[in-house]
Design an enzyme around this catalytic site. Structure first.
Site, PDB file in Angstrom:
ATOM      1  N   CYS A  11      52.825  65.688  49.921  1.00 48.75           N
ATOM      2  CA  CYS A  11      52.365  65.504  48.545  1.00 48.75           C
ATOM      3  C   CYS A  11      52.846  64.167  47.998  1.00 48.75           C
ATOM      4  O   CYS A  11      53.505  63.389  48.699  1.00 48.75           O
ATOM      5  CB  CYS A  11      52.863  66.640  47.653  1.00 48.75           C
ATOM      6  SG  CYS A  11      54.635  66.587  47.342  1.00 48.75           S
ATOM      7  N   CYS A  14      56.546  63.217  48.290  1.00 54.99           N
ATOM      8  CA  CYS A  14      56.935  62.668  49.597  1.00 54.99           C
ATOM      9  C   CYS A  14      56.633  61.175  49.635  1.00 54.99           C
ATOM     10  O   CYS A  14      57.441  60.360  50.095  1.00 54.99           O
ATOM     11  CB  CYS A  14      56.169  63.365  50.718  1.00 54.99           C
ATOM     12  SG  CYS A  14      56.387  65.137  50.781  1.00 54.99           S
ATOM     13  N   ASP A 442      30.870  28.110  40.589  1.00 51.91           N
ATOM     14  CA  ASP A 442      30.654  26.791  41.169  1.00 51.91           C
ATOM     15  C   ASP A 442      29.143  26.605  41.326  1.00 51.91           C
ATOM     16  O   ASP A 442      28.429  27.567  41.629  1.00 51.91           O
ATOM     17  CB  ASP A 442      31.360  26.719  42.527  1.00 51.91           C
ATOM     18  CG  ASP A 442      31.067  25.424  43.251  1.00 51.91           C
ATOM     19  OD1 ASP A 442      31.193  24.358  42.627  1.00 51.91           O
ATOM     20  OD2 ASP A 442      30.686  25.480  44.442  1.00 51.91           O
ATOM     21  N   ASP A 640      32.658  28.622  47.046  1.00 54.42           N
ATOM     22  CA  ASP A 640      32.447  28.707  48.491  1.00 54.42           C
ATOM     23  C   ASP A 640      33.079  27.572  49.280  1.00 54.42           C
ATOM     24  O   ASP A 640      33.084  27.602  50.508  1.00 54.42           O
ATOM     25  CB  ASP A 640      30.952  28.732  48.799  1.00 54.42           C
ATOM     26  CG  ASP A 640      30.294  27.378  48.521  1.00 54.42           C
ATOM     27  OD1 ASP A 640      30.726  26.692  47.577  1.00 54.42           O
ATOM     28  OD2 ASP A 640      29.361  27.016  49.260  1.00 54.42           O
ATOM     29  N   ASP A 644      37.176  24.621  46.195  1.00 53.77           N
ATOM     30  CA  ASP A 644      37.243  25.743  45.263  1.00 53.77           C
ATOM     31  C   ASP A 644      38.521  26.566  45.431  1.00 53.77           C
ATOM     32  O   ASP A 644      38.845  27.392  44.583  1.00 53.77           O
ATOM     33  CB  ASP A 644      36.037  26.682  45.454  1.00 53.77           C
ATOM     34  CG  ASP A 644      34.722  26.008  45.104  1.00 53.77           C
ATOM     35  OD1 ASP A 644      34.715  25.188  44.165  1.00 53.77           O
ATOM     36  OD2 ASP A 644      33.717  26.283  45.776  1.00 53.77           O
TER      37      ASP A 644
END
Length: 842
Positions: A11, A14, A442, A640, A644
């Protein structure tokens, strides 16, 4: 992040104990344990042996998650799929069937005969002691079958970390102990011939409760295990995609080898219908490759020599021969699996609430159960009545529902993202993406395709379009400029063949010249071509109109005559305008960042439909722009390129377009495998849906315990007469976790592309917009600006002035426009510009 498999957890308590134990190990920076996948992710310098020792000292088992070694040992796979297999359900199913068989017999003798007078064998008629002994034996058998509850529960209690099994074990043991006491007292009454006392003790038996509690909790555990298994379907599906073998070509001989033996630089072949084993580059052959396994895109992608291919994609048509570029854990598939797996091993911030409660939940429940029992005894109730209330408290309380509320939703949401080509690197990124208020995009490669295309052919009077393009094609054939590629592509589309030119030269001032059939031809911008030929006024106006619409006009001339203009532009991706509209409908402010001049940027921004355009941003300036935007709200940066990466890292949430560079992908929090801008609103939509699901789960987990515990304590007995039987408490507990997991599984049916249900949130940026509507603008005429770099210098100088909200410079128009939050003297603006060696002329 080093990952481990944890055993013995039952549970959330634990989970919390393991985290605390490992976090105390010197050198551990962070530790996150997942009850859902029984895994643990650890960051830091601590050794594996120290970490495993700490887990074992806490009363649990641990082992390092392993991968296949390069020597080919093992089964040839790269991933341990067995770690995610549902080993629990078959075991629990056997336990449940056995328990139910003995429980039915027990219930027949206890409740069936006592309540409904069902017939018994003659031997048992009036023999209450024999009936008590039979119930005792049947209960012992069921307790032995479900001994795991007692082993785990009392072990946790001895280690000072009681868990859900402790609650079950205590509840069942208390029922069994009291019933055993009643049985012995019954034998004493039988010996003394006290028939009334014998019957009285018969009603004190709770053997069926002790057995029923264990059986019902096992039902819940099995349902929970089956549901939990389904939450990892996406990750298991990805692992199954991993090819097991590859066909390597060496010295003209083809050999099939385990995938783990493939090395970078090896030559491999793939026939139609086969999966590509590793990432590589096509050396020869043509084919159509189905990449839906990685990107979710069902349309096959054509591949030829020089094109990249990825592991686990399907070669549908031709034979291809490739060179391995990334193998083992470096392949695209491996990176995806690692991202999904890491996300499952990390925790969302919202999970901390449940973790804090889970850490004290079980001890608190045990305390409440003891207080409840003593309280009812002091109120004058019988031991049996008081014990029943205490047992009800123990068996209705469920820490598992709290512990599973967040991770099951995160796992399902992350799996949904992976199926659709949206990869969230961590649970934090999945939770936080839906909270963004500003999205900075961008321009090149994100809003636009990043590949210039010819948009307009404007021949001069007396010249045809084919003549203009043929001359331009011949001239640009020898050029390496990016804009030349657009002209060449157009020429190839039109089926032209390039004539041979001589004396080719790339001249300063963005121009080209060459000899064609004895004539001198020129190509370049108006300034360059205008030095060689006279440009008619109507062509100048057409050029300005093209530039105003965000296109780059290229002039071409022959000898002393203008041949025409070819306009080139980086085309906006087909889905970009729709994606931006969807973001705006969510209440998100959309900003476009670009290094282009303001005129081109505004034209592209207008066509795309963004809210704000920030132009003239140098590659190293994007990070500072993001820093300023963060003052207005939570920012997501979408990019990309290598340039960036700083901005992606600086943003609250970095989103990388999957076709971009590895640097950008590494710096981002979310990766869009399809390289489509429409996946940005889809990612935000999925994040919001996942967070909503988590809130629902947490609400019901808390609500269940808040309502259930007082009912079990018997607080409503004096008011409404409501009393909870321990067996019904156990049934409620067994179903609570199952309900939470089932609710999370509903995310599998969520349509991340559906935008008509998007909710528009009111953010800080909207308030800022209202304030900005009251701002002032000033425009200054500036002399000396020659390029985008000059624009950026003027912009930076003006924005450093107190009271200047934003500044825009345009070297073509020769202007600088400032937006002011308060009145700033023109002399102050003028001085800032002239300090940078430019001249303000009005």
């Amino acid at each position: 992040m080093e990952q481990y498999t944890i055993t013995g957890m039952s549970c959330a308590a634990c989970q919390t104990r393991v985290e605390k134990a490992v976090s105390k190990v010197p050198g551990v920076i962070s530790c996150s344990v997942s009850l859902l996948t029984n895994s643990m992710g650890v960051e830091g310098t601590a050794s594996s042996s120290e970490i495993i020792e700490a887990v074992q000292a806490a009363g649990y088992g641990a082992s390092v998650k392993g991968v296949e070694k390069a020597d080919g040992s093992g089964n040839g796979t790269l991933y341990d799929e067995s770690a995610l297999e549902d080993h629990e359900t078959p075991v629990l199913k056997k336990r449940l069937i056995s328990s139910i068989g003995f429980l039915l017999v027990l219930m027949y003798f206890s409740m069936g005969h006592m309540m409904w007078n069902w017939p018994l064998p003659t031997f048992f008629n009036g023999n209450h002691v024999a009936m008590g002994l039979l119930q005792f034996l049947l209960t012992v058998i069921i307790m032995v079958i479900n001994q795991k509850f007692f082993i785990s529960g009392f072990k946790g209690l001895l280690h000072g970390s009681p868990n859900m099994d402790t609650l079950v074990a205590l509840g069942s043991s208390a029922s069994f102990a009291w019933s055993t006491y009643a049985l012995f007292m019954m034998t004493d009454a039988q010996v003394k011939g006290n028939a009334d006392a014998v019957m009285s003790y018969m009603h004190e038996f709770y053997f069926e409760s002790a057995a029923m509690i264990l059986t019902l909790i096992t039902v819940g555990k099995m349902l929970e295990a089956r549901s939990k298994g389904r939450t990892t379907d996406a990750l298991k599906g990805l692992m199954k995609l991993a090819p097991k073998t590859a066909v390597i070509e060496k010295d003209g001989v083809e050999t099939t080898v385990p995938i783990a033996q493939v090395k970078k630089g090896d030559i491999f072949v793939v026939r139609p219908g086969e999966n590509i084993p590793v990432d590589g580059i096509v050396l020869e052959g043509n084919s159509a490759v189905n990449e839906s396994a990685l990107t979710g895109e069902s349309i096959p992608v054509d591949k030829a020599a020089g094109d990249p291919v990825s592991a686990a994609t399907l070669n549908q048509s031709g034979f291809i021969r490739c060179e391995a570029s990334r193998v083992g854990e470096d392949t695209t598939l491996s990176q995806i699996i690692k991202m999904v797996s890491d996300a499952a091993a990390t925790k969302a911030p919202i999970a901390k609430i449940a973790d804090k409660v889970s850490g004290v939940f079980v001890p608190a429940v045990i305390t409440i159960a003891i207080i409840t029992t003593i309280g009812w005894l002091l109120a004058g109730e019988t031991m049996a009545f008081a014990l029943a209330r205490g047992i009800s408290v123990l068996v209705i309380s469920c820490p598992c529902a709290l512990g599973l509320a967040t991770p099951v939703a995160i796992m399902v949401g992350n799996g949904m993202g992976a199926k659709n080509g949206i990869l969230f690197k961590t649970a934090v990124s999945l939770e936080e993406t839906g909270k963004v208020e500003i999205v900075a995009l961008d321009k090149t490669g994100t809003i636009t395709s990043g590949e210039p295309r010819v948009t307009d052919l404007v021949p001069a009077e007396g010249v045809s379009e084919s003549e203009l393009l043929s001359m331009a094609y011949a001239l640009e054939k020898k050029s390496e400029h990016p804009l030349a590629k657009a002209v060449l592509l157009k020429g190839e589309e039109m089926g032209l063949s390039a004539a041979d030119v001589t004396d080719f030269a790339a001249l300063p001032g963005n121009g080209l010249s060459a000899k064609l059939n004895g004539n001198t031809i020129y190509g370049g911008n108006m300034k360059f071509v205008g030095t060689h030929v006279a440009v008619p006024e109507d062509m100048k106006k057409k050029s300005e109109a093209l530039a105003e619409s965000g296109k780059t006009p290229l002039f071409f001339a022959e000898n002393e005559k203008l041949v025409g203009i070819i306009a080139v532009a980086d085309m906006i991706k087909e889905d970009s305008p729709q994606a931006i509209r969807e973001l705006q409908n969510m209440g998100i402010h959309v900003v476009m960042l670009t290094g282009d001049n303001e005129r081109t940027a505004k034209a592209v921004g207008k066509e795309a439909g963004v809210d704000e355009v920030i132009a003239g941003v140098l590659p190293d300036g994007k990070e500072s722009v993001i820093r300023k935007l963060k003052e207005k709200g939570k920012v997501a940066m979408v990019g990309d390129g290598i340039n960036d990466a700083p901005a992606l890292t600086r943003a609250d949430m970095g989103i990388a377009i999957g076709a971009g560079t590895d640097v950008a992908i590494d710096a981002a929090d979310v990766v869009l495998m399809k390289s489509r801008l429409s996946d940005v609103p889809a990612a935000i939509r999925l994040s919001r849906a996942t967070l909503t699901n988590i809130h629902e789960n947490l609400f019901w987990a808390f609500f269940y315990n808040v309502i259930g515990i007082p009912l079990a304590m018997g607080l409503w007995i004096p008011v409404f007469g409501w009393k909870l039987n321990p067996m019904f408490g156990a049934a409620a507990m067994s179903l609570s976790s199952f309900c939470v997991v089932s609710n999370a599984l509903r995310l599998n049916f969520f349509d991340i592309r559906r935008s008509d249900r998007d909710k528009k949130i009111k953010t800080k940026i909207h308030n800022n917009k209202e304030k900005e509507s009251n701002m002032m603008e000033k425009t200054l005429k500036v002399e000396g600006m020659m390029c985008p770099h000059c624009e950026a210098t003027v912009k930076k100088a003006l924005e450093a002035i107190d009271g200047v909200s934003v500044a825009e410079a345009d070297h073509v128009k020769g202007t600088a426009t400032v937006t002011l939050t308060k009145d700033v003297p023109t002399e102050v603006l003028k001085k800032a510009i002239e300090d940078k060696d430019y001249k303000v002329i009005g």
